[in-house]
Design a protein around this motif. Structure first.
Motif, short mmCIF file in Angstrom:
data_model
loop_
_atom_site.label_atom_id
_atom_site.label_comp_id
_atom_site.label_asym_id
_atom_site.label_seq_id
_atom_site.Cartn_x
_atom_site.Cartn_y
_atom_site.Cartn_z
N GLU A 1 38.46 -0.51 -34.96
CA GLU A 1 39.23 -0.10 -33.69
C GLU A 1 40.57 0.63 -33.72
O GLU A 1 41.12 0.57 -34.81
N GLU B 1 40.91 6.38 -25.04
CA GLU B 1 41.28 4.90 -24.54
C GLU B 1 40.24 4.22 -24.46
O GLU B 1 39.05 4.65 -23.99
N TYR B 2 40.07 2.82 -24.88
CA TYR B 2 39.09 1.99 -25.12
C TYR B 2 38.53 1.91 -23.67
O TYR B 2 39.21 1.64 -22.41
N ARG C 1 43.28 0.14 -36.43
CA ARG C 1 43.93 -1.04 -36.72
C ARG C 1 43.51 -1.90 -38.05
O ARG C 1 42.55 -1.72 -38.48
N ILE D 1 44.19 1.63 -32.69
CA ILE D 1 45.06 0.84 -31.69
C ILE D 1 46.51 2.17 -31.80
O ILE D 1 46.72 2.34 -32.94
N ASN D 2 46.97 2.40 -30.65
CA ASN D 2 48.02 3.46 -30.61
C ASN D 2 47.86 4.46 -31.45
O ASN D 2 48.52 4.96 -32.20
N ASP E 1 46.43 -5.96 -26.36
CA ASP E 1 47.33 -6.37 -27.38
C ASP E 1 48.88 -5.98 -27.14
O ASP E 1 49.09 -4.73 -26.81
N THR F 1 38.88 -9.02 -31.26
CA THR F 1 40.24 -8.52 -30.76
C THR F 1 39.85 -8.48 -29.39
O THR F 1 38.71 -8.48 -28.95
#
Lengths: 393, 262
Positions: free
Chosen positions: A74, A136-137, A81, A76-77, B161, A163
């Protein structure tokens, strides 16, 4: 469902052991209802051996064309992750047992800088889907991409993080390709038949279950962050990078993100990343009990957690809940104050390096889990500890 | 607009205890309730119904006694209920369950919005909602705390999140809802319960919804329960008794020994 023979003597033993409440007594005979999952718990209990499982309908499928253990990374930012590395570490173990390759699947925009780190966790191969449409997911774009990759390369096993992203993606993929998916696994291993044994808490964490997917491939599972341990295996090694190009899903534009809001939380206070967690339960009595925990956690540079009971009583917000229906944590130190230790709570914190329990009740189940048990009242003990901690600073 | 809410009847897992000697669940006297996530989903659907005049059907798969949660939903304001009940469904995992529910939704007729609780508290999988969305080939929006619709599109507040995002899609679509921590379920009034008696409630079998028997029950379920066992017992740690002052200094010693304090 199971079959109960006419020689049932009405002893009720099977009714008592059924974890799903699928058995009941009618006219002094055991009767099964549709809640039966064929777990088999009742079969050995019957003193007259009148319970039988249905004959196996289908012969075992030939799964030999499916090889390779995959971990979905995954993003993230703009980074990987950390749970992805935990999946790779567990995946390495499974791949070694199976004699198969370990592959990381990276779907994102410009993720190449992270490939060295992914390699260091033991990945043999990286399947990379790169482009601005993957920044973006998006359920439709990502599930389409995963399905195409799975169809093309036929892995035996695919692991996802449990998640918001993983729990949106994995079930959609599993539904479409008709395979099994086991949520929130706390243990993964391979049995003699080369099947993935997926262990998870069932029934609100009151009991554990091993889930198998014998006749479908790939076998898919989700794992929460902090459940598996990260192990750097091959620092400096380079996995083979396979750049994949897959036409975008036809449904790519149907869901739109209108706005995004990230709450401003201090990073030290993040439960799932804290190194020290001071948790409280019903025994903390009220919010001022939790003020003590907050003071101690600040002194030790940690975060405050809570049991479900404390959350239900309104002492702490839901996002502070540790356990089966909350967050799973793996800090260096976990201090459980006034928490009795329901299994639901324990499954969320048992992997902590050191657990200290403070409880007035010497019989509290939490004392069976902790490394250090303190039998006493946290309200009287903690102020003294806080004083010492402050002196030590 | 037509809305369908999927419901599940579950044992109240907060009241389930484990027998410390045998490690098995003690279920005697544990009440069955409407899955709290579904209760929240139903209340969101009722809000949309109140605003738009949408027709609201509730759908529940389970044994005959699960009709209780449909009666509760009718009393709260749903227009009609369907209980999907058949021995052919026994042993269904999330794949087969979502297939069966999607077949029932097809039989209900044109459906614009489906709202499901994110997960059931006796399974915690959160897989059935996305499964239904796939079987109906519609968009899914999961882990939402707010749902709004004008009959043409649906707008949600979805948890991500560290925060949330607002998302939108054209109908038809499926939304799964999670609960805010301070959510208190609403229960029906006497009048609501009284009027619910006249509302239509049907029971459908696998055949009624045209379900392929190969995709139901054990045969349609990829997963198998291999073994059920009590959580493993652990080695007991050191236990200390004493006065609060003694115990406090014991904790400080441990913190030092574990290098948490210097």
């Amino acid at each position: 469902m199971i079959t109960i023979g006419s020689n049932c003597i009405g002893c009720t033993k099977c009714v008592r052991v059924c974890p799903f409440g699928a058995l009941s007594m009618v006219d002094k005979k055991a009767v099964v209802n549709s809640a039966c999952t064929l777990c088999g718990a009742c079969v050995p209990e019957c003193p007259v051996k009148c319970i039988s499982m249905p004959a196996k309908a289908t012969p075992a499928a030939d799964n030999s064309a499916y090889r390779g253990v995959w971990a979905f990374m995954e993003v993230i930012n703009g980074g990987i992750r950390p749970v992805g590395y935990e999946l790779l570490s567990k995946g390495r173990e499974l791949a070694d047992t199976l004699g198969e390759e370990l592959c990381a699947v990276v779907i994102g925009d410009n993720m190449t800088p992270f490939f060295a780190e992914i390699s260091s966790y033991g990945a043999d191969k990286i399947y990379s889907l790169n482009g601005p449409s993957y920044k973006e997911y998006n359920t439709d774009i990502f599930s389409h991409a995963m399905i195409e990759l799975i169809k093309k390369h036929k892995p035996s096993t695919v692991l996802y993080p449990s998640t918001y992203v993983g729990r949106d993606l994995a079930p959609r993929v599993a539904a479409e390709i008709h395979v099994g998916l086991t949520a929130d696994c706390t243990g993964l291993s391979v049995n003699a038949e080369r099947n993935l044994v997926q262990t998870r808490p069932a029934f609100g964490g009151n009991i554990m279950a091993d889930i198998l997917t014998p006749n479908h491939r790939p076998q898919m599972a989700t794992v929460r962050p902090n459940v598996m341990k990260k192990v750097v295996l091959r620092a400096g090694s380079n996995a083979v990078v396979v750049n994949e190009v897959i036409p975008l899903s036809a449904n790519a534009g149907r869901v739109k993100i209108l706005s995004k809001h990230i709450d401003d939380v201090h990073s030290l206070d993040k439960l799932d990343e804290a190194e020290v967690i001071i948790s409280g339960g019903r025994g903390m009595k009220n919010s001022s009990g939790f003020a003590l925990l907050k003071e101690l956690s600040e002194g030790l540079g940690g975060a405050v957690g809570a049991s479900r009971a404390a959350v239900d009583l309104g002492f702490m917000p839901k996002d502070r809940q540790v356990g089966q229906s909350g967050v799973t944590v793996r800090p260096k130190l976990y201090v459980a104050c006034g928490i009795s230790g329901a299994v639901q709570h324990i499954v969320g914190m048992e992997a902590s390096d050191t657990i200290i329990a403070v409880n007035k009740d010497p019989q509290a189940p939490i004392f069976n889990v902790c490394k250090f048990g303190i039998v006493g009242d946290a309200h009287q003990i903690l102020p003294r500890v806080i004083e010492e901690v402050k002196k030590n600073k | 607009m037509n809305i369908v809410v999927c419901l599940k009847q579950v044992p109240d897992s907060t009241q389930v205890k484990v027998d410390p000697k045998t490690g098995t669940l003690i279920r005697a006297g544990v009440p069955s309730i409407l899955n709290p996530y579904d209760h929240y989903a139903l209340e969101r659907a009722l809000e949309i119904k109140a605003k738009t005049g949408a027709a609201l059907a509730v759908l529940c798969m389970g044994p005959a006694q699960a009709a209780a949660v449909i009666r509760l939903a009718l009393a709260l304001g749903a227009d009609k209920g369907v209980l999907l009940s058949d021995r052919a469904f026994a042993g269904s995992d999330t794949w087969a369950t979502s297939y069966a529910l999607s077949q029932a939704i097809k039989k209900l007729g044109k459906t614009d919005l489906i709202i499901c609780g994110q997960m059931a508290i006796d399974g915690d999988t959160a897989q059935t909602g996305p499964g239904i969305a796939f079987h109906l080939n519609i968009a899914q929006l999961t882990f939402c705390t707010a749902v709004d619709s004008d009959g043409k599109k649906v707008t949600v507040r979805k948890l991500i999140d560290g925060g949330h995002q607002t998302m939108e899609t054209a109908l038809p679509a499926l939304v799964t809802t999670t609960m805010p921590y301070d959510y208190k379920a609403r229960y029906p009034s006497f009048l609501g319960a009284f009027h619910a008696q006249e509302k239509p409630m049907q029971t459908w079998t696998a055949k009624d919804v045209d379900a392929d028997p190969k995709k139901l029950g054990l045969e349609g379920s990829p997963t198998r329960v291999g073994r059920i066992f009590p959580p493993p017992a652990r080695a007991k740690g050191e236990v200390f008794n004493g006065s609060p002052a003694e115990l406090a200094s014991k904790i400080v010693d441990i913190l030092k020994k574990e290098s948490i304090l210097k």
